[in-house]
Design a protein around this motif. Structure first.
Motif, short mmCIF file in Angstrom:
data_model
loop_
_atom_site.label_atom_id
_atom_site.label_comp_id
_atom_site.label_asym_id
_atom_site.label_seq_id
_atom_site.Cartn_x
_atom_site.Cartn_y
_atom_site.Cartn_z
N UNK A 189 -30.40 27.85 2.64
CA UNK A 189 -28.96 27.87 2.54
C UNK A 189 -28.43 26.48 2.45
N UNK A 190 -29.15 25.41 2.80
CA UNK A 190 -28.52 24.03 2.62
C UNK A 190 -29.11 23.47 1.63
N UNK A 191 -29.83 23.82 0.78
CA UNK A 191 -30.42 23.40 -0.44
C UNK A 191 -29.27 22.98 -1.40
N UNK A 192 -29.40 21.84 -2.34
CA UNK A 192 -28.37 21.64 -3.15
C UNK A 192 -28.22 22.62 -4.18
N UNK A 244 -34.20 24.04 -7.17
CA UNK A 244 -34.77 25.55 -7.42
C UNK A 244 -34.44 26.60 -6.36
N UNK A 245 -34.29 26.05 -5.10
CA UNK A 245 -33.78 27.30 -4.22
C UNK A 245 -32.63 27.64 -4.03
N UNK A 278 -42.87 34.63 14.11
CA UNK A 278 -42.33 35.02 12.80
C UNK A 278 -40.71 34.71 12.80
N UNK A 279 -39.96 35.01 13.82
CA UNK A 279 -38.59 34.79 13.63
C UNK A 279 -38.31 33.65 13.49
N UNK A 280 -38.93 32.76 14.12
CA UNK A 280 -38.37 31.28 14.08
C UNK A 280 -38.83 30.83 12.86
N UNK A 281 -39.79 31.34 12.48
CA UNK A 281 -40.18 30.75 10.74
C UNK A 281 -39.11 31.11 9.80
N UNK A 282 -38.79 32.40 10.25
CA UNK A 282 -37.79 33.34 9.22
C UNK A 282 -36.49 32.40 9.48
N UNK A 283 -36.15 32.13 10.50
CA UNK A 283 -35.01 31.28 10.77
C UNK A 283 -34.87 29.80 10.03
N UNK A 284 -35.83 29.26 10.24
CA UNK A 284 -35.97 27.87 9.46
C UNK A 284 -36.07 28.01 8.00
N UNK A 285 -36.63 29.00 7.48
CA UNK A 285 -36.85 29.21 6.01
C UNK A 285 -35.57 29.56 5.42
#
Length: 305
Positions: free
Chosen positions: A109-112, A116-117, A97-104
């Motif tokens: 964060x890096x979305x332009x 929408x993000x 779950x934490x690895x998934x949370x980190x990637x999410x």
């Protein structure tokens, strides 16, 4: 057989020792840097929780298997087996779950700014601590029934033939009751990690295409913190998903084949411990000042644009 046991002792002792040492060093330096800078950033909670869960995975899975090759038979009592296996399952789920949370969080964060993000970039800062806490609570609840099906030394004379011998404990095979919800959690998290990784790879590729047309030596020769942090997380996720898929294959083989032998447990454990062993060194390889590296990504509106 003595040589076989000796080799396994060396392998698991090295893997567990190196993994625990690496996670301890990373956690110590991470906390020291954070307190010295007096700034606790949103991503810090996720990385700290990931490091702690990886350490528990190493200790709860590596140490018992290592001890089982120094002592013959079931050396743990019933209560110890139940507690130990519960810790294994919770820490493993927490790592997923934490690895998934980190990637999410990194994908958001890096979305332009025109995506929408982008609207979630600053809102998501408020949910890092609750998300980490929620991961802990959910995994503790999902695995609460696991100790019911775990037994210790008395299982040596057990008449159940459908159980799974874990070398140091025994798992009664009411399999569907114990894995349905955790399996759904794993599928959801792994699927989310794959989607996040594909999205981040797409953004990095688009950024690379832009950089090719920039002729400034300064801009093109220097990698910005956002890119480095994203590449690190992509390597973490790739390492985790690969180890998880291979480990699941061996677990299914162990479940389906009754007389599969102890080698399946050894291989499964070794593969499962690869991610918590490698991850701290992967993070440290990206730079000693990991907190600044990760925190920088939270305060930039775009990917080095």
């Amino acid at each position: 057989m003595y040589l076989h046991d000796t080799v396994l002792r060396i392998i698991f002792l090295s893997q567990t020792g190196v993994g625990v040492l690496g996670n301890s060093i990373f956690l110590w330096f991470y906390i020291f840097t954070l307190f010295s800078s007096h700034r606790w950033m949103p991503m810090d909670s996720i990385l700290t929780q990931l490091t702690l869960s990886n350490t528990i995975v190493l200790l709860s899975q590596g140490c018992p298997l290592l001890i089982s090759y120094f002592r013959t038979g079931y050396f743990l009592g019933i209560t110890a087996c139940k507690i130990l296996f519960y810790l294994q399952r919770v820490s493993r789920g927490l790592s997923i779950c934490t690895t998934c949370l980190l990637s999410t969080f990194q994908a958001v964060t890096i979305s332009p700014n025109n995506s929408r993000l982008a609207k979630l970039k600053f809102r998501i800062l408020k949910f890092t601590h609750p998300s980490c806490l929620l991961c802990c609570v959910i995994n503790m609840i999902l695995e609460i029934h696991v100790p019911i099906y775990i037994s210790g030394s008395r299982s040596r004379n057990s008449t159940h033939t459908r159980g799974i011998n874990l070398l140091y404990c025994y798992w009664e095979k009411e399999f569907m009751e114990i894995v349905i919800l955790p399996s759904l959690r794993d599928i959801l998290c792994v699927g989310c990690m794959v989607c996040n990784s594909c999205y981040m790879v797409f953004l990095l590729h688009r950024h690379h295409q832009r950089v090719k047309y920039i002729h400034s030596i300064t801009l093109s020769s220097k990698t910005c913190p956002e890119i480095e942090a994203t590449q690190t997380i992509l390597l973490l996720v790739g390492n985790f998903v690969s180890a998880y898929c291979i480990s699941c294959g061996f677990i299914l083989y162990k479940v389906c084949v009754i007389h599969s032998g102890s080698w399946v447990i050894n291989v499964t454990t070794f593969i499962a411990l690869c991610f918590p062993t490698i991850s701290p060194f992967l993070l440290m390889h990206r730079g000693i000042k990991i907190p600044r590296l990760c925190c920088a990504a939270w305060w930039k509106p775009n990917v080095c644009s």
